[in-house]
Write a protein that holds these residues in place. Sequence first.
Motif, mmCIF file in Angstrom:
data_model
loop_
_atom_site.group_PDB
_atom_site.id
_atom_site.type_symbol
_atom_site.label_atom_id
_atom_site.label_comp_id
_atom_site.label_asym_id
_atom_site.label_seq_id
_atom_site.Cartn_x
_atom_site.Cartn_y
_atom_site.Cartn_z
ATOM 1 N N VAL A 4 1.805 -0.217 -2.833
ATOM 2 C CA VAL A 4 3.124 -0.406 -2.665
ATOM 3 C C VAL A 4 3.796 -0.121 -1.500
ATOM 4 O O VAL A 4 4.729 -0.992 -1.021
ATOM 5 C CB VAL A 4 3.814 0.543 -3.968
ATOM 6 N N PHE A 5 3.644 0.822 -0.772
ATOM 7 C CA PHE A 5 4.277 1.269 0.375
ATOM 8 C C PHE A 5 3.743 0.369 1.581
ATOM 9 O O PHE A 5 4.589 0.178 2.501
ATOM 10 C CB PHE A 5 3.909 2.699 0.671
ATOM 11 N N ILE A 13 7.891 -6.354 -0.725
ATOM 12 C CA ILE A 13 8.521 -5.813 -1.746
ATOM 13 C C ILE A 13 10.158 -5.251 -1.150
ATOM 14 O O ILE A 13 9.782 -4.750 -0.099
ATOM 15 C CB ILE A 13 8.046 -4.997 -2.938
ATOM 16 N N PHE A 27 12.474 5.266 3.940
ATOM 17 C CA PHE A 27 13.203 4.528 2.912
ATOM 18 C C PHE A 27 13.546 5.596 1.679
ATOM 19 O O PHE A 27 12.827 6.387 1.790
ATOM 20 C CB PHE A 27 12.422 3.370 2.254
ATOM 21 N N ILE A 30 13.155 5.504 -4.805
ATOM 22 C CA ILE A 30 13.612 5.050 -6.164
ATOM 23 C C ILE A 30 14.071 6.069 -6.982
ATOM 24 O O ILE A 30 14.975 5.455 -7.999
ATOM 25 C CB ILE A 30 13.057 3.761 -6.711
ATOM 26 N N LEU A 39 11.619 9.124 1.751
ATOM 27 C CA LEU A 39 10.359 9.213 1.834
ATOM 28 C C LEU A 39 9.913 8.730 3.338
ATOM 29 O O LEU A 39 10.493 7.594 3.908
ATOM 30 C CB LEU A 39 9.398 8.211 1.074
HETATM 31 P P1 AMP Z 1 3.977 11.038 -4.998
HETATM 32 O O1 AMP Z 1 4.083 11.837 -6.193
HETATM 33 O O2 AMP Z 1 4.101 12.290 -3.853
HETATM 34 O O3 AMP Z 1 3.026 10.021 -4.904
HETATM 35 O O4 AMP Z 1 5.232 10.270 -4.983
HETATM 36 C C1 AMP Z 1 5.461 8.914 -5.229
HETATM 37 C C2 AMP Z 1 6.955 8.848 -5.023
HETATM 38 O O5 AMP Z 1 7.280 7.435 -4.686
HETATM 39 C C3 AMP Z 1 7.818 8.897 -6.298
HETATM 40 O O6 AMP Z 1 8.559 9.948 -5.930
HETATM 41 C C4 AMP Z 1 8.454 7.557 -6.666
HETATM 42 O O7 AMP Z 1 9.758 7.612 -7.115
HETATM 43 C C5 AMP Z 1 8.505 6.787 -5.209
HETATM 44 N N1 AMP Z 1 8.469 5.312 -5.375
HETATM 45 C C6 AMP Z 1 7.321 4.623 -6.247
HETATM 46 N N2 AMP Z 1 7.598 3.389 -5.954
HETATM 47 C C7 AMP Z 1 8.616 3.251 -5.016
HETATM 48 C C8 AMP Z 1 9.246 2.006 -4.593
HETATM 49 N N3 AMP Z 1 8.993 1.032 -4.559
HETATM 50 N N4 AMP Z 1 10.398 2.343 -3.595
HETATM 51 C C9 AMP Z 1 10.630 3.697 -3.345
HETATM 52 N N5 AMP Z 1 9.979 4.845 -3.839
HETATM 53 C C10 AMP Z 1 8.977 4.511 -4.829
#
Ligand code: AMP
Length: 134
Positions: A4-5, A13, A27, A30, A39
């Motif tokens: 995703v990132f 996306i 960024f 969400i 993040l």
């Molecule tokens: P982690 O548990 O540290 O892997 O956290 C992943 C983080 O990514 C979570 O806080 C999610 O809310 C965030 N996240 C997931 N998908 C996206 C996205 N498309 N855009 C922004 N943040 C996201």
Amino acid sequence: MDCVFCKIVAGEIPGAKVYETDEVLAFLDINPVHPGHTLVIPKKHYANIEEAPAEVLSQVISAVKKVGLALKIGLNYQGYNVTENNDPAAGQLIAHLHFHVIPRFEGDGLKLWPQRQYSAGELEATAEKLKKVL
Ligand code: AMP
Ligand code: ZN
């Protein structure tokens, strides 16, 4: 790679990008703890902190510092937590290294992890084991 990132970096996306350099992207998360929860990632894919070279980590942390200051001067927060969930056992859901910069204010009610006490001799034994491999 189905990451995703990486897709946000590539613009495949959407992402609410707030800061970027050639190597680093910041960024908005969400699902924020508080609005402005950001993040910070290396643009290149590294699964975790051990995979990323020191130069990359240095640039990521420099961006974390900038974002933290922006949360204070731009959004009037009083502080922030910097968290990196390293590996699934530590709660890492997305396997692309990322640092959370979580804005904080006095009395916001957010609790961090519980702490315990060492049993007799456990602290010293633990330090010895760690020192051997460091
Ligand atoms: P982690 O548990 O540290 O892997 O956290 C992943 C983080 O990514 C979570 O806080 C999610 O809310 C965030 N996240 C997931 N998908 C996206 C996205 N498309 N855009 C922004 N943040 C996201
Ligand atoms: Zn990735």
